[in-house]
Design a protein around this motif. Structure first.
Motif, PDB file in Angstrom:
ATOM      1  N   LEU A 196      -8.474   1.327  -3.492  1.00  0.00           N
ATOM      2  CA  LEU A 196      -7.918   1.544  -2.147  1.00  0.00           C
ATOM      3  C   LEU A 196      -6.469   2.023  -2.264  1.00  0.00           C
ATOM      4  O   LEU A 196      -6.070   3.006  -1.628  1.00  0.00           O
ATOM      5  N   ARG A 197      -5.679   1.355  -3.108  1.00  0.00           N
ATOM      6  CA  ARG A 197      -4.273   1.742  -3.260  1.00  0.00           C
ATOM      7  C   ARG A 197      -4.148   3.168  -3.785  1.00  0.00           C
ATOM      8  O   ARG A 197      -3.420   3.987  -3.236  1.00  0.00           O
ATOM      9  N   ALA A 198      -4.910   3.448  -4.853  1.00  0.00           N
ATOM     10  CA  ALA A 198      -4.781   4.772  -5.476  1.00  0.00           C
ATOM     11  C   ALA A 198      -5.176   5.865  -4.484  1.00  0.00           C
ATOM     12  O   ALA A 198      -4.516   6.903  -4.384  1.00  0.00           O
ATOM     13  N   PHE A 199      -6.255   5.608  -3.721  1.00  0.00           N
ATOM     14  CA  PHE A 199      -6.732   6.644  -2.799  1.00  0.00           C
ATOM     15  C   PHE A 199      -5.747   6.849  -1.646  1.00  0.00           C
ATOM     16  O   PHE A 199      -5.433   7.979  -1.271  1.00  0.00           O
ATOM     17  N   CYS A 200      -5.240   5.730  -1.097  1.00  0.00           N
ATOM     18  CA  CYS A 200      -4.282   5.862   0.013  1.00  0.00           C
ATOM     19  C   CYS A 200      -3.039   6.638  -0.423  1.00  0.00           C
ATOM     20  O   CYS A 200      -2.536   7.485   0.310  1.00  0.00           O
ATOM     21  N   LEU A 201      -2.546   6.338  -1.635  1.00  0.00           N
ATOM     22  CA  LEU A 201      -1.355   7.049  -2.105  1.00  0.00           C
ATOM     23  C   LEU A 201      -1.668   8.516  -2.353  1.00  0.00           C
ATOM     24  O   LEU A 201      -0.837   9.391  -2.113  1.00  0.00           O
TER      25      LEU A 201
END
Length: 1443
Positions: A1052-1057
């Motif tokens: 989730l973090r990697a995709f949002c960034l």
């Protein structure tokens, strides 16, 4: 533009400076002035940065002494202040009669700079004015209603800076409209203090309130608002005004330097649940601690401009400027008038206008005074806010250079704020108030700054600073513009065309969308090519900018991805909009090589650049079959603007094509590559090799070239000696000639090549032979030079042929970027010459082969030592790029990593990155097909499909359905015209990114509702196969989690960034079976993802690398001084906040610690942490690194509990980003365990050390030093718990590792043996007691009591240092020499080169005090041994973990 005057005045400045540089003046560090007044000793210039910084006597004076260094220094030394801001100066003994020209020049420069930097008000207050300046003047400042304020200033500061200082101090911050007077004479804001005659020690400057004007009144209201919302993090979450978050203060609860040392027994050290080993999914909330009370108290309910504005004619003539409306916390409503005298309450109400002053009207010059009068709660709240504001660290308040976006945000309450509303709706760019002449001519500013002179250090600093400032403003403006374009807020310049083909101009910036307009890229891959072209173009701009050829200009370029669209923002060439493109282009081709033009001036400029970029000048045929010479790719166009400057644009093919990803008829790849599945047909035909790869390739060839030449020369030599031994004396001249022949083509590049050789990290075999080669050559040259040069030439010729050089008789590697471009007809030269096409093609193929067969293995080999392992996808990408490997090779890298269990963590990070990138491609197409109405629903639906297997019901909420019914007609019209969601659009996006979304009927607007978790993961698999040729073996998030061990929260973090989504900060239940995990309220915002060039600070970089070299020779003091100097120069160019400043601070802290000053280390590292949080992001890998360093220094300073909290934070962030299975986690866990052990929390300590041991065994194998240390730590903890048997077993493991690795005699082995002896003794005693109790039921004989000694803090600190790779060892010069020769023997023997590095590094670290006697030659050998100098950190000596 004032910038032009600036350029003119620079000459004046130069002459002014010349007069005063007798004593070495120091470049000044000041944030918001242009800094043209830096005086610098001419002999101090590092002209080409050949690292000669520290050899003249000047060098000794150069080093800055940093802040709390030993107080015994002579008072003449100035102490540098904590923040590089206007008040940190170096001594310059100036002649009092400084040239007037200087001041005038500054006056102009200052105007442009300071006015353009409204945001630079954020510093000043708590920067202790302990910077005693050269001609430090102490002045008293008296302001109405406040005590006399005594300040120390430097004679070089501007009056303007006193303004800034007063606006930031607690007592005077509410004044904005005042002038400063000395003896009743008003001082000029832009004059330097030293030019004011009456100013002397102890003068009193009076603050005099000035009458307001409309502009001043508005500035005042804005300033009041900024003071009131100073603590509110809302701006940082919304991503505006370059604000960002930092949590260090929250975690340490105040400044670490003010803390008292903690007694071990008073520390609460239980780790929170999510930090203990074995956590599966870390929670999200702790990422932003203290969200609840971050805001500070509310002072007013409403402060806004009144609806009665603007004042009508009669009132204007009474002096009314504007009306404000205020609602206080006591629910009282006031209407306030602003007049030239200040602010007063009038008698208007919400529905009647009566501008007469109320009774009493409380007229006061400052709005804050007036509000404090009428509202007691305002007064209290305002004082609290001020207290908290001034307690914060200065770094928490300075604006960052570029906006940092947060990927998670709490719910922010939306308050009434008229100023914010006005900013959003006026098409103003936020700059107008501060710059005369309204919109900025970006192109003119960008190019003028590049034209500034750059001969001397002060000139270069001024130039780099101006470039950086303008570039930062341009990026901010371009980002705003791109968002406005996609949000439909800008009118197109060709409104009649299809929305994909529209182009926009806003604020003098040109915007175009990343679609294939007019089939321009039809042959090259259509929309896919059009999508990547801007990024390649940006690469081209970056490298041409870095080469920095005078007279060659590139456009300001920024690439912005927002809401699924790619927007390119460019500055506008003067005059280009008035002509057709065909008429303007004088060089290059606008139709991919059918018609080609050339131009002598361009050839000359591009030749210079091509030398550095290794571009081969080549000839192609034009439409009339005439050969035309080019020095760049055919697409590169040259346009001479109306301003007479030579611009180049369309630099997307600057570097040669990557044949591994092109299907070409006449190219046969080698068997190894074909076996690996190459060539892979890529989506577009624009794939290029990276510059880093070409450099590594040429480097590699150069090494083999020298090796071959050496062999031949030795053979010749042998012959020679047998023939005649007497001709050994050599005329030096001939020798040098022969040498230059051998060393190949560009004689000028010799030095570069040598430096490069040091920098590049050659493979094992190369390092071994490097020295032998160099010696052989030296020898051979001296012998051969006597004999005829024919033979030498023959040798060189053979060597050239062997390595495939383009020229027969010299080493020449350059590339023709057009060599495989379709539709271009080349002029083929004769066989074997430079212009032979076959030779050029082979060269490009060999470079691509070198990437796969040499660079990818080298990349993996380098990471086998885990010396600085990547933590997330971004770190992995940067590491690949530094080896010249493109991300499209990620599939191949993953295949190789998959076969190595010791690289498990990297394999996982690489797969996560691949999934994220594949998903991004799909997401962009998906977003383009979504109406603005449904954005939050569509994004939350997409995240549900990506991250959960639960129910996903993309219900269009009732509110939206209602909207649909009521104005359906209007909406469809909007749809087809803007943002292009109409039908004609749909067919076009069908094939974009290879994921055809089919159905192009009119219902396509709600296409997003048809995506399911299954269909999405199938698309991801197809994408992974098509783009990276890699089989993703999972069809849902669950199988991805179980097969590859990926954490959902990390995904989730990697995709949002990656795509710019901001989600709500709350705990997400990904396993939820009943309702979807993400609802549409969970999507808070979407952000742009911005790619741009980062301007460099060249002089600072040279100081930094020289400093690093010194440190690697063990000269820590000199290294410290050079790096402090680098930091000063960085502050000069970039201001206080920048990533590079952060890496300097980290190095300085590390050095202070090594030099034994732990307190200084703590102070510096604290700044490094705050800077990293602000500039890189609160969960960026380098922030984690900074936290671990800080915890070590705070432990050394006796803040035990603090250091644990910092480690807990670091561990939490690590696990959030990449999970627990990572070598860095092992290091953090060892540290935590040691500190818990020191606090006698043995149970907890054991849990952490067991986890660390498990990881160390996995990643370093069972014979590694790390593992030995982990076993030893376990034994220590268990013996303290009284479990002697387990302790014995573990210590035995330690002993056996030491014995096998270091031998019996080594002190570590002996220590371990001693430890075993003690443990055995204790175990035997215990056993006796037990037996005694068993046999008779009670103790008969009195055995000596068992000793369990709790560890001392000192011993724990030693152990911590060992784990973190810090060695304090004193050894003599003799030992160093001995060890050196040992190493060289070792070096010739075939052992893994990493051990060599570690050995050299640790020895060098040890030799910190007596490294003076080394010769540069030895350092070269060390460098060749692989201690790479990077701009980053991992190469510092002390960073190795050789315990």
């Amino acid at each position: 533009m004032a910038l032009e005057t600036e350029a003119k005045n620079l000459n004046a400045t130069a002459t002014g400076d010349a007069a005063t540089t007798k004593n070495s003046g120091k470049a000044k560090e000041n944030n918001n002035t242009a800094g043209s007044k830096k005086n610098q000793n001419p002999n101090q210039n590092l002209v080409n940065g050949n690292g000669t910084a520290a050899d003249g006597p000047a060098a000794k004076k150069k080093g800055k002494k940093n802040r709390n260094k030993s107080p015994t220094e002579p008072a003449a030394e100035t102490v540098e202040s904590a923040l590089s801001n206007g008040h940190a100066e170096k001594p310059t003994k100036e002649d009092a009669n400084e040239c007037k020209a200087d001041a005038d020049a500054n006056a102009n420069v200052e105007k442009t700079e300071t006015e353009a930097a409204p945001d630079a008000e954020g510093e000043g207050e708590d920067i202790d004015l302990d910077a005693l300046h050269d001609v430090g003047i102490t002045v008293n400042i008296s302001s109405p209603g406040a005590d006399l304020l005594c300040v120390q200033l430097s004679s070089m500061e501007l009056v303007q800076e006193i303004h800034q200082l007063l606006m930031d101090r607690e007592e005077t911050c509410h004044r904005t409209c005042f002038s400063l007077q000395l003896d009743n004479v008003t001082l000029d804001n832009f004059a330097e203090l030293k030019t004011i005659e009456q100013l002397e020690q102890g003068s009193t400057i009076k603050v005099v309130e000035e009458p307001y004007t409309m502009r001043e009144a508005r500035i005042h209201v804005r300033h009041v608002r900024d003071l009131l919302k100073n603590l509110d993090p809302a701006d940082a979450y919304n991503g505006i005004d370059c604000t960002s978050l930092t949590y260090l203060n929250t975690i340490t609860q105040g400044d670490l330097l003010d803390k008292k040392k903690t007694r071990p027994d008073s520390v609460d050290c239980t780790p929170p649940e999510y930090v203990t080993p074995g956590v599966s999914e870390p929670p999200l909330l702790p990422l932003h601690p203290n969200v609840k009370n971050a805001k500070g108290p509310q002072a007013l309910k409403v402060l806004t401009t009144s609806a009665w504005n603007p004042p009508p004619g009669p009132r204007k003539l009474h002096g009314d400027l504007m009306y404000l409306y205020v609602v206080t916390m006591e629910e009282k409503r006031f209407h306030i008038s602003a007049c030239s005298k200040g602010f007063y309450i009038n008698q208007s109400t919400d529905d009647t206008f009566n501008p007469k002053p109320d009774n009493p009207s409380h007229l006061s010059h400052s709005l804050i005074d007036l509000l404090s009068h009428i509202s007691p709660s305002f007064r209290r709240a305002f004082q609290t806010i001020q207290k908290r504001r001034t307690m914060r660290h200065a770094f928490e308040r300075v604006a960052t250079p570029y906006q940092v976006y947060q990927w998670a945000s709490p719910t922010l309450e939306h308050t009434v704020d008229a100023i914010r509303a006005e900013d959003a709706f006026s098409s103003k760019l936020g700059y107008e108030e501060h710059i005369p002449g309204q919109t900025r001519d970006w192109n003119e500013e960008l190019q003028t700054t590049r034209e500034l002179p750059r001969k001397t250090l002060p000139e270069r600093l001024l130039r780099e600073r101006a470039i950086f400032k303008v570039h930062g403003d341009f990026v901010t403006a371009a980002t705003r513009g791109a968002m406005a374009v996609i949000d439909g807020n800008v009118l197109a310049i060709n409104p009649g065309e299809d929305s994909k083909m529209q182009m926009f101009i806003w604020n003098n910036i040109f915007f175009s969308l990343g679609f294939d307009v007019r089939d321009h890229y039809k042959e090259l891959g259509g929309d896919a090519a059009a999508f990547v072209a801007p990024r390649y173009d940006l690469h081209g701009v970056r490298v041409y900018n870095a080469v920095d050829v005078e007279g060659l200009y590139t456009l300001g370029t920024v690439v912005i991805d927002y809401r699924g669209y790619r927007v390119t923002a460019q500055s506008i060439i003067p005059g280009i909009l008035e002509r057709e493109q065909e008429q303007s282009v004088v060089y290059g081709s606008i139709d991919f090589g059918k018609t080609v033009l050339s131009h002598p001036k361009y050839l000359e400029l591009l030749r210079q650049a091509g030398k550095h970029l290794k571009i081969l000048p080549h000839a192609v045929l034009n439409e009339r079959d005439e050969p035309v010479e080019l020095c760049s790719s055919v697409e590169c166009k040259g346009i001479i603007g109306n301003d007479g400057r030579h611009y180049i644009l369309d630099l997307l093919r600057t570097f040669p094509p990557d044949v591994n990803f092109l299907k070409l008829q006449d190219v046969q790849l080698s068997k190894e590559l074909v076996d690996m599945g190459f060539p892979i047909e890529h989506r577009h035909k624009l794939c290029c090799l990276r510059q880093e790869l070409l450099e590594a390739f040429i480097e590699d060839r150069y090494v083999s070239f020298i090796r071959i030449a050496a062999v031949h020369l030795q053979q010749l030599n042998a012959k020679k000696q047998s023939e005649k031994a007497e001709e050994k004396q050599v005329p030096a001249l001939e020798e040098t000639e022969a040498e230059s022949k051998v060393n190949g083509a560009e004689k000028t590049d010799d030095k570069e090549e040598e430096q490069k050789e040091e920098k590049a990290q050659p493979t094992t075999s190369e390092t071994k032979t490097a020295e032998a080669m160099v010696n052989a050559i030296r020898e051979a040259q001296s012998n051969v030079a006597t004999s005829n040069e024919v033979q030498a030439a023959e040798v060189v010729k053979r060597a050239c042929a062997a390595v495939g050089s383009l020229k027969e008789k010299e080493f020449d590697f350059r590339f023709n970027p057009d060599v495989f471009s379709p539709g271009i007809r080349h002029v083929d030269g004769e066989e074997g010459t430079c212009s032979s096409l076959a030779k050029q093609k082979v060269l490009v193929q060999e470079a691509a082969e070198f990437l796969v067969l040499k660079q990818i293995p080298a990349f993996i080999k380098e990471h086998l030592a885990h010396s600085s392992p990547p933590i997330d996808g971004q770190g992995l990408t940067e590491s690949l790029h530094s080896h010249g490997i493109n991300v499209r090779y990620l599939g191949k890298v993953i295949k190789m990593l998959g076969q190595m269990p010791r690289m498990d963590y990297l394999y996982r990070i690489a797969i996560l990155e691949l999934i994220v990138r594949a998903t991004k491609h799909i997401y962009y197409t998906y977003m383009q097909n979504t109406e603005p109405l449904h954005l939050s629903a569509a994004i939350s639906h997409f995240l549900n499909c990506l991250l959960t297997n639960g129910p996903v019901n993309p219900a269009v909420s009732s509110e939206e359905a209602h909207k649909k019914r009521s104005n359906g007609g209007k909406h469809n019209k909007h749809k087809s015209s803007k943002g292009g969601k109409g039908q004609q659009q749909q067919q076009a996006t069908g094939n974009q990114n290879g994921s055809s979304s089919g159905s192009s009927n009119s219902s396509s607007a709600s296409d997003w509702t048809l995506v399911t978790p299954r269909s999405l993961w199938q698309q991801i698999r197809r994408e992974a196969k098509a783009y990276w040729d890699w089989d993703l073996e999972c069809d849902s998030i669950d199988s991805a989690v179980s097969k590859y061990g990926i954490l959902r929260i990390s995904l989730l973090r990697a995709f949002c960034l990656k795509v710019g989504i901001q989600v709500l900060l709350r705990e997400y239940n990904f396993e939820s079976k009943h309702k979807p995990t993400f609802g549409d309220d969970d999507i808070v915002n979407v952000f742009p993802v911005v790619k741009h060039i980062s301007p460099r600070a060249t002089d600072a970089y040279n100081f930094y690398t020289t400093g690093q070299a010194k440190i690697q020779q063990g000269m820590f003091k000199e290294g410290y001084e050079l790096i402090s100097e680098a930091l000063n120069l960085l502050n000069n160019v970039f201001g206080a906040m920048h990533q590079e400043n952060g890496s300097c601070l980290r190095m300085l802290a590390r050095l202070s610690y090594l030099l034994g000053d732990a307190q200084d280390a703590l102070a510096i590292q604290q700044r490094a942490v705050i800077m990293s949080e602000r500039v890189n992001g609160i969960d960026h890998p380098s922030t984690i690194l900074e936290y671990t360093h800080l915890s070590l220094y705070s432990f050394a300073n006796g803040h035990v509990g603090m250091s644990l909290k910092l480690l807990y934070r670091a561990r939490y962030l690590m696990v959030l980003i990449c999970g627990e299975d990572h070598p860095e986690v092992a290091l953090i866990d060892s540290n935590i365990s040691l500190i818990l052990h020191a606090l006698s929390e043995y149970e907890l300590s054991l849990r952490f050390i067991e986890h660390a041991l498990k990881l160390n065994l996995k990643y370093f194998g069972n014979k590694a030093m790390h593992v030995a240390v982990s076993y030893h730590l376990m034994a220590r903890t268990q013996s303290c718990m009284g479990d002697f048997r387990s302790a014995l077993n573990n210590e035995k493991e330690t002993y056996s590792i030491y014995k096998s690795q270091l031998g019996e005699k080594h002190e570590k082995t002996r220590d371990s043996a001693e430890c075993l002896r003690l443990l055995t003794q204790q175990a035997v005693l215990l056993q006796r007691k037990m037996n005694d109790i068993y046999s008779s039921g009670k103790l008969t004989c009195d055995l000596p009591p068992i000793h369990i000694t709790p560890p001392s803090m000192g011993s724990v600190l030693d152990m911590l240092n060992t784990i973190n790779g810090i060695l304090f060892v004193q050894i003599s010069q003799k030992d160093i020499v001995k060890v050196r020769s040992e190493i060289e023997k070792h070096f010739k023997a075939n052992s893994a080169e990493h051990e060599v590095n570690d050995a050299i590094k640790s020895i060098v670290a040890a030799a910190n005090n007596n490294g003076e006697a080394e010769t540069p030659k030895e350092t070269k050998e060390q460098a060749a041994a692989g201690t790479q100098l990077t701009n980053g950190e991992n190469a510092t000596v002390t960073e190795t973990t050789s315990s």
